[in-house]
Design an enzyme around this catalytic site. Structure first.
Site, PDB file in Angstrom:
ATOM      1  CE  LYS A  97      -3.300   2.550   2.935  1.00 17.00           C
ATOM      2  NZ  LYS A  97      -4.227   2.490   4.084  1.00 17.00           N
ATOM      3  CG  ASP A 141     -10.011   7.234   6.728  1.00 16.64           C
ATOM      4  OD1 ASP A 141      -8.924   7.228   6.128  1.00 16.64           O
ATOM      5  OD2 ASP A 141     -10.135   7.377   7.965  1.00 16.64           O
ATOM      6  CG  ASP A 148      -1.937   5.080   4.959  1.00 17.04           C
ATOM      7  OD1 ASP A 148      -1.794   3.972   5.487  1.00 17.04           O
ATOM      8  OD2 ASP A 148      -3.034   5.497   4.518  1.00 17.04           O
ATOM      9  CD  GLU A 171      -6.656   5.269   2.460  1.00 15.08           C
ATOM     10  OE1 GLU A 171      -7.665   5.370   3.188  1.00 15.08           O
ATOM     11  OE2 GLU A 171      -5.537   4.940   2.888  1.00 15.08           O
ATOM     12  CE  LYS A 179      -6.679   8.405   8.203  1.00 11.53           C
ATOM     13  NZ  LYS A 179      -7.320   7.241   8.821  1.00 11.53           N
ATOM     14  CG  ASP A 182      -5.571   7.860   4.727  1.00 19.55           C
ATOM     15  OD1 ASP A 182      -6.474   8.503   4.145  1.00 19.55           O
ATOM     16  OD2 ASP A 182      -5.783   6.809   5.382  1.00 19.55           O
ATOM     17  NE  ARG A 221     -10.803  -1.213   3.377  1.00 19.61           N
ATOM     18  CZ  ARG A 221     -11.352  -1.520   4.545  1.00 19.61           C
ATOM     19  NH1 ARG A 221     -12.441  -2.273   4.581  1.00 19.61           N
ATOM     20  NH2 ARG A 221     -10.827  -1.078   5.670  1.00 19.61           N
TER      21      ARG A 221
HETATM   22  N1  BES Z   1      -4.325   4.376   6.844  1.00 17.23           N
HETATM   23  C1  BES Z   1      -5.449   4.032   7.609  1.00 17.23           C
HETATM   24  C2  BES Z   1      -5.163   2.963   8.654  1.00 17.23           C
HETATM   25  C3  BES Z   1      -4.200   3.321   9.743  1.00 17.23           C
HETATM   26  C4  BES Z   1      -4.652   3.772  10.969  1.00 17.23           C
HETATM   27  C5  BES Z   1      -2.848   3.100   9.562  1.00 17.23           C
HETATM   28  C6  BES Z   1      -3.750   4.070  11.973  1.00 17.23           C
HETATM   29  C7  BES Z   1      -1.966   3.392  10.574  1.00 17.23           C
HETATM   30  C8  BES Z   1      -2.415   3.856  11.790  1.00 17.23           C
HETATM   31  C9  BES Z   1      -6.550   3.500   6.707  1.00 17.23           C
HETATM   32  O1  BES Z   1      -6.604   4.020   5.437  1.00 17.23           O
HETATM   33  C10 BES Z   1      -7.844   3.817   7.356  1.00 17.23           C
HETATM   34  O2  BES Z   1      -8.158   4.956   7.455  1.00 17.23           O
HETATM   35  N2  BES Z   1      -8.589   2.775   7.779  1.00 17.23           N
HETATM   36  C11 BES Z   1      -9.849   2.960   8.402  1.00 17.23           C
HETATM   37  C12 BES Z   1     -10.804   1.979   7.756  1.00 17.23           C
HETATM   38  C13 BES Z   1     -12.244   2.251   8.055  1.00 17.23           C
HETATM   39  C14 BES Z   1     -12.678   3.553   7.440  1.00 17.23           C
HETATM   40  C15 BES Z   1     -13.068   1.101   7.517  1.00 17.23           C
HETATM   41  C16 BES Z   1      -9.693   2.690   9.903  1.00 17.23           C
HETATM   42  O3  BES Z   1      -8.895   1.851  10.280  1.00 17.23           O
HETATM   43  O4  BES Z   1     -10.358   3.355  10.660  1.00 17.23           O
HETATM   44 ZN    ZN Z   2      -4.819   4.671   4.692  1.00 18.82          ZN
HETATM   45 MN    MN Z   3      -7.687   5.811   5.333  1.00 16.97          MN
END
Ligand code: BES
Ligand code: ZN
Ligand code: MN
Length: 488
Positions: A254, A336, A277, A338, A266, A259, A340
């Site tokens: 990834k 968010d 990220d 994104e 966020k 992000d 996947r």
């Molecule tokens: N990049 C984030 C995940 C992340 C969180 C990485 C904290 C490192 C530290 C990812 O893109 C994300 O925002 N995931 C969301 C998914 C949700 C919206 C289904 C999450 O984990 O809240």
């Molecule tokens: Zn992310």
């Molecule tokens: Mn995200």
């Protein structure tokens, strides 16, 4: 990077470090380990006299310093080596570079007959523990520039040192890429860094797709996520293809260079570290460069879908439907989620066009990784028991940590959408597991040959700890390289 040298005749003796191990039982004091190396008169006796004093137990990384003004060496260090295995020596290396940051040079005498694996751990510890990321004037840089390893038979360790050096160098590259601020690190910059790092490895083939090409080939996930940024998305494809290779691995990482969460933005605390990220992309690229540098006899094609997830008039919206490479569609209720979306394109492309034997992806995919497993452990998913076992073993041996997680059949229904093939952000909870199940939908015929690691948590650490240094950890490079070295 620190200069590490093997020598049978140590000649820089301002600061000398000698190994000390715990006593044979709890009551017995710590004792020096015989080295076989010729040292100035009296030094070995002095170490033997100092080791049992006080609370010094000889645990790995424990260090006791003795100043000897006007004598050689002027500084004698007793270095605890604990169990003396590879992991212990990794800790020793990191502790030694921290303890000697104000010296210019240190000579460490190694135990007679020490294993090459132990030396590998030591060198990785020295080179990773001394890593720093600083932009601008570094007014507090360590003075230490070189470490000599004194052994009776240097030739026996050349190979271990070379492998450790490449492993550490690539882990440091992944840390650099991940620590770099996103004002610098846009998708094209990342691709440029890959090209630069690959210049010494002319057999590595590099292709970088720009947005026009991504559109022509149908990479709808990468384009949707990258659409809101002034710095367009890219897809990096690296190929290491030695003639003798019999196994073809595709690695996917990834690569979100920042992000924000997009329109589903966020909150402040969750966004502040989102320059990390792209740690998955950094890890797979660095591991591939390392595999090529070590000339591992395995074919590796590495895909890094790169995009910046921004908020703008051109950003994709919650509720949009994205068409991925190969034709599957996703209803995107949360911008968010994104990572996947970009990974889905890359996985589908790998399955349809590259047809590898094994498909492995690394991603900072969900905050739920840390909720489930804490700050140091990746969440590993696969339907292939052997593949999971092999990766877990390599990760563990390398000094990283991962834990296998389930892919429960009865959660798959949560991925259903009325409007598209899949729902990209189901809200049923179990965020890391559902993200893995979503990715699996893009693995087609390779479903049983696929493995995914959510490495959100271990990609970063808040404080120096053994070979980890505050900030990006380069997690995954060491484990991947160990695993790749077992394939052919
Ligand atoms: N990049 C984030 C995940 C992340 C969180 C990485 C904290 C490192 C530290 C990812 O893109 C994300 O925002 N995931 C969301 C998914 C949700 C919206 C289904 C999450 O984990 O809240
Ligand atoms: Zn992310
Ligand atoms: Mn995200």
């Amino acid at each position: 990077m620190l200069a590490i040298r093997l020598t049978a005749e140590p000649d820089r003796l301002d600061t000398v470090a000698l190994p000390v191990r715990p006593g044979t039982d709890d009551a017995a004091p710590a004792e020096p380990v015989p080295t076989g190396v010729v040292l100035p008169d009296g030094v070995a006796d002095e170490a033997a006299a100092l080791a049992p004093l006080g609370r010094f137990a000889g645990r790995a990384g424990e260090i006791r310093a003795q100043l000897r003004p006007g004598r050689i060496p002027a500084r004698l260090l007793l270095v605890g080596v604990g169990e003396g295995d590879e992991a212990a020596w990794r800790t020793v290396g990191a502790a030694l570079v921290r303890a000697t940051r104000d010296e210019t040079h240190v000579t460490l005498a190694l135990p007679a007959g020490v294993s090459p694996e132990a030396v590998r751990g030591l060198v990785e510890g020295l080179l990773l523990g001394s890593y720093r990321f600083r932009l601008g004037v570094d007014s507090d840089a360590p003075a230490l520039t070189g470490v000599d390893l004194a052994v009776t038979d240097p030739a026996a360790y050349e190979q271990a040192v070379a492998v450790a050096r490449t492993t550490a160098e690539m882990t440091r590259l992944a840390r650099d890429l991940t620590n770099t601020p996103s004002s610098v690190k846009n998708p094209q910059w990342f691709a440029d860094q890959v090209a630069e790092a690959a210049t010494d490895l002319p057999e590595l083939r590099l292709r970088v797709r720009e947005p026009e090409q991504l559109a022509a080939e149908g990479f709808g996930g990468i384009l949707a996520v990258g659409g809101g940024s002034a710095s367009g998305p890219r897809l990096v494809e690296l190929d290491w293809h030695p003639v003798e290779a019999r196994t073809h691995v595709v690695l996917v990482g990834k690569g979100i260079t920042f992000d924000t969460g997009g329109i589903s933005i966020k909150p402040v605390p969750a966004m502040k570290l989102m320059r990390k990220d792209m740690a998955g992309a950094a890890a797979v690229v660095a591991a591939t460069l390392g595999a090529a540098a070590l000339r591992l006899p395995v074919r590796i094609t590495t895909l890094a879908p790169l995009a910046e997830n921004m908020v703008s008039g051109a950003a994709f919206r919650p509720g949009d439907i994205v068409r991925h490479y190969g034709g599957l569609t996703s209803e995107t209720t949360n911008s968010d989620a994104e990572g996947r979306l970009v990974l889905a394109d890359a996985l589908a492309y790998a399955v349809r066009e590259l047809k590898p034997d094994l498909l492995v992806d690394l991603a900072t995919l969900t905050g739920a990784n840390a909720v489930a497993l804490g700050t140091r452990t990746g969440a590993l998913y696969s339907d292939n028991d052997q593949l999971a076992k092999d990766l877990l073993a390599a990760i563990d041996a390398a000094g990283e940590a991962a834990w296998r997680m389930p892919l429960p059949a009865d959660y798959v229904e949560h991925l259903g959408s009325d409007l598209a093939d899949l729902h990209s952000a189901p809200t049923q909870g179990g965020g890391s597991v559902l993200a893995a199940l979503y990715l699996r939908e893009f693995t087609g015929d390779l479903r049983e040959r696929w493995l995914h690691i959510d490495m959100s948590a271990p990609s970063w650490c808040e404080r120096d700890d053994a070979e980890l240094t505050r900030g990006a950890t380069g997690w995954g490079v060491r484990g991947l390289l160990r695993w790749l070295a077992t394939l052919s």
